[in-house]
Design an enzyme around this catalytic site. Structure first.
Site, mmCIF file in Angstrom:
data_model
loop_
_atom_site.group_PDB
_atom_site.id
_atom_site.type_symbol
_atom_site.label_atom_id
_atom_site.label_comp_id
_atom_site.label_asym_id
_atom_site.label_seq_id
_atom_site.Cartn_x
_atom_site.Cartn_y
_atom_site.Cartn_z
ATOM 1 N N SER A 108 46.411 42.146 43.511
ATOM 2 C CA SER A 108 47.636 42.614 44.150
ATOM 3 C C SER A 108 47.463 42.518 45.667
ATOM 4 O O SER A 108 46.358 42.291 46.158
ATOM 5 C CB SER A 108 47.873 44.070 43.737
ATOM 6 O OG SER A 108 49.078 44.560 44.265
ATOM 7 N N LYS A 109 48.532 42.638 46.391
ATOM 8 C CA LYS A 109 48.442 42.698 47.856
ATOM 9 C C LYS A 109 49.732 43.271 48.406
ATOM 10 O O LYS A 109 50.796 43.105 47.810
ATOM 11 C CB LYS A 109 48.238 41.292 48.444
ATOM 12 C CG LYS A 109 47.649 41.305 49.830
ATOM 13 C CD LYS A 109 46.150 41.496 49.767
ATOM 14 C CE LYS A 109 45.478 41.352 51.082
ATOM 15 N NZ LYS A 109 44.059 41.041 50.900
#
Ligand code: GLU
Length: 478
Positions: A108-109
């Site tokens: 994720s980011k």
């Protein structure tokens, strides 16, 4: 201002191309390739915050690339250039990175379009808390689903605000501290997280230098001692990598490239002095540690043994790749080499230690922090004194022998103190990180040398990462 001459794929397209290059060499079941490659979801939020007597609207993202393991993990970046394409590219890299270093997370980011230097601390707190609220209410911050961490423009301070905001919203969650990593040590963090990514770069290089065959490909011999290094970006990652390599391994940092220019010193720059100067003056210009060069980017073309891009994506691209002279590049940043430049360098035989391995120290220590938060106990607390007591038994026996043998034999000076001391949290964290970096390198290396069709470490890293993601999808079904 430098104007790009070549039109290159976007950062996300670049990551996809690298992915495609690797999967073409794998035999994945039909459809699975596509499932792994695509980004599952990207949430965009626009929120207003009342500041300085008016309402400011901010845009933020949290992208979830793959949920083959949960929670998903990845930093939150604060920069004006943040956009959906970038966040999705970085989330994809997190998926492969976590798989490669066996951190049990999906990728994720997040990002917020903001110039953090344009705001006062209390304003940043308000903005961060509001952003955290927007993400937490959609489970995009959650100890068992999505665990952010620092990235460019954020650090311990922001993580402490996020953790506190989550706790306010989830007052009975006993694991609330595990909702974010990279927190300050006195607020549920872990020793060694701030230095972790730079430390990981050092451990990666040490491991590379343990393999004569690999060094030979880069035209290098010996150890890190005396090797010349150029670092681009002296932020948290670049600073720690440069500091440890120069102060502990004897490498010479002959140049540093920053946003306002470059600094050269053939005898080796004093990294602490340069970093302090940047913090005080906002740039490198005027720093007495070396000779200032206004055209910092030209230093990419300086001769050196090791080049460390440690700032942002795309800094080595088709416009400047031809002049690169380093035979070994280690990507401390995410995506610093574009797909096009990567191909040129690969053909030329330059060895690239790729981002998804080279900067994985951050998420590795984040993993330790998350485990510590869930177990509610500091590493080493149970065993440290017991370990010391057992060591004491052995030291007592050796001292008896020492007395008995008189002058014929004696304990090495400082052996006793060194041997007696049980490991504290920082030592355990470093040991875990070192082990992770060595093991991951060896798994990449096996593919690199074991297959004729894998000419480089990046392709090998993707193959290892992707095959682990694929087997976890196979095991649990889609
Ligand atoms: N932002 C860092 C990275 O790109 C750390 C992520 C984390 O610790 O979760 O790897």
């Amino acid at each position: 201002m430098i104007v790009a001459v070549h039109k290159e794929p976007s950062f996300r397209e670049s990551v996809d191309l690298m992915f495609n290059h690797a999967v073409a060499l794998m035999r994945l079941p039909p459809g699975l390739e596509e499932k792994i490659r695509v980004c599952n979801a990207t949430y965009t939020v626009r929120f207003g915050v009342r500041l300085r007597g008016q309402i400011f609207t901010f845009t933020g993202y949290r992208s979830v690339h793959s949920e083959h393991m949960e929670p998903v993990k990845g930093g939150i970046r604060y920069a004006t250039a943040v956009n959906q394409d970038e966040v999705e590219a970085l989330a994809a890299l997190m998926t492969y990175k976590c798989a490669l270093v066996e951190a049990p997370f999906g990728g994720s980011k997040g990002g917020l379009c903001i110039d953090p230097r344009a705001w006062e601390e209390h304003e940043l707190e308000q903005i961060t808390r509001r952003f955290a609220y927007e993400l937490a209410k959609r489970d995009l911050i959650n100890p068992s689903q999505n665990v952010p961490a620092p990235d460019m423009g954020t650090g311990e301070r922001e993580m402490a605000w996020i953790a506190d905001q989550y706790k306010r919203m989830n007052t009975t969650d006993i694991n609330a501290n595990a909702c974010v990593t990279g927190k300050p040590a006195n607020a549920g963090g872990i020793q060694g997280r701030v230095e972790a990514t730079g430390r990981g770069v050092q451990y990666a290089l040490r491991e590379f230098f343990r393999h004569p065959e690999d060094k030979a490909i880069a035209g290098l011999t010996g150890t890190l001692d005396g090797k010349t290094v150029i670092v681009q970006g002296l932020g948290n990652v670049g600073y720690h990598a440069a500091k440890f390599l120069s102060q502990e391994d004897g490498a010479r940092i002959i140049a540093v490239i920053e946003h306002d220019g470059g600094l050269i010193n053939p005898d080796g720059l004093d990294v602490d002095m340069v970093s302090q100067w940047i913090r005080q003056h906002g740039g490198i210009s005027g720093c007495p540690a070396g000779e200032f060069i206004a055209d910092g980017a030209s230093l990419f073309h300086m001769e050196c043994d090791i080049l460390i891009p440690a700032a942002i994506e795309g800094v080595i691209n088709l416009d400047n790749v031809d002049g690169i002279r380093a035979q070994l590049i280690i990507e401390a940043a995410n995506g610093p080499i574009t797909y096009g430049a990567d191909q040129v360098l690969r053909k030329r035989g330059t060895v690239i230690i790729p981002d998804l391995y080279a900067n994985a120290g951050g998420v590795t220590v984040s993993y330790f922090e998350w485990v510590k938060n869930l177990s509610h106990i500091r590493f080493g607390r149970m065993q440290r004194r017991q370990e010391e007591a057992r060591h004491q038994l052995l030291v007592d026996e050796l001292e008896r022998l020492d007395r008995y043998l008189n002058d014929a034999w004696s304990l090495t000076p400082h052996f006793k103190e060194k041997y007696l001391r049980g490991a504290d949290e920082l030592e355990l964290v470093r040991s875990g990180l070192d082990d992770t970096m060595r093991t991951a390198y060896q798994s990449m290396r096996e593919v690199w040398h074991g297959r004729d069709d894998v000419p480089d470490l990046r392709t090998a890293a993707y193959i290892v990462g992707i095959s682990r993601v694929a087997s976890s999808y196979r095991a649990k079904g889609l």
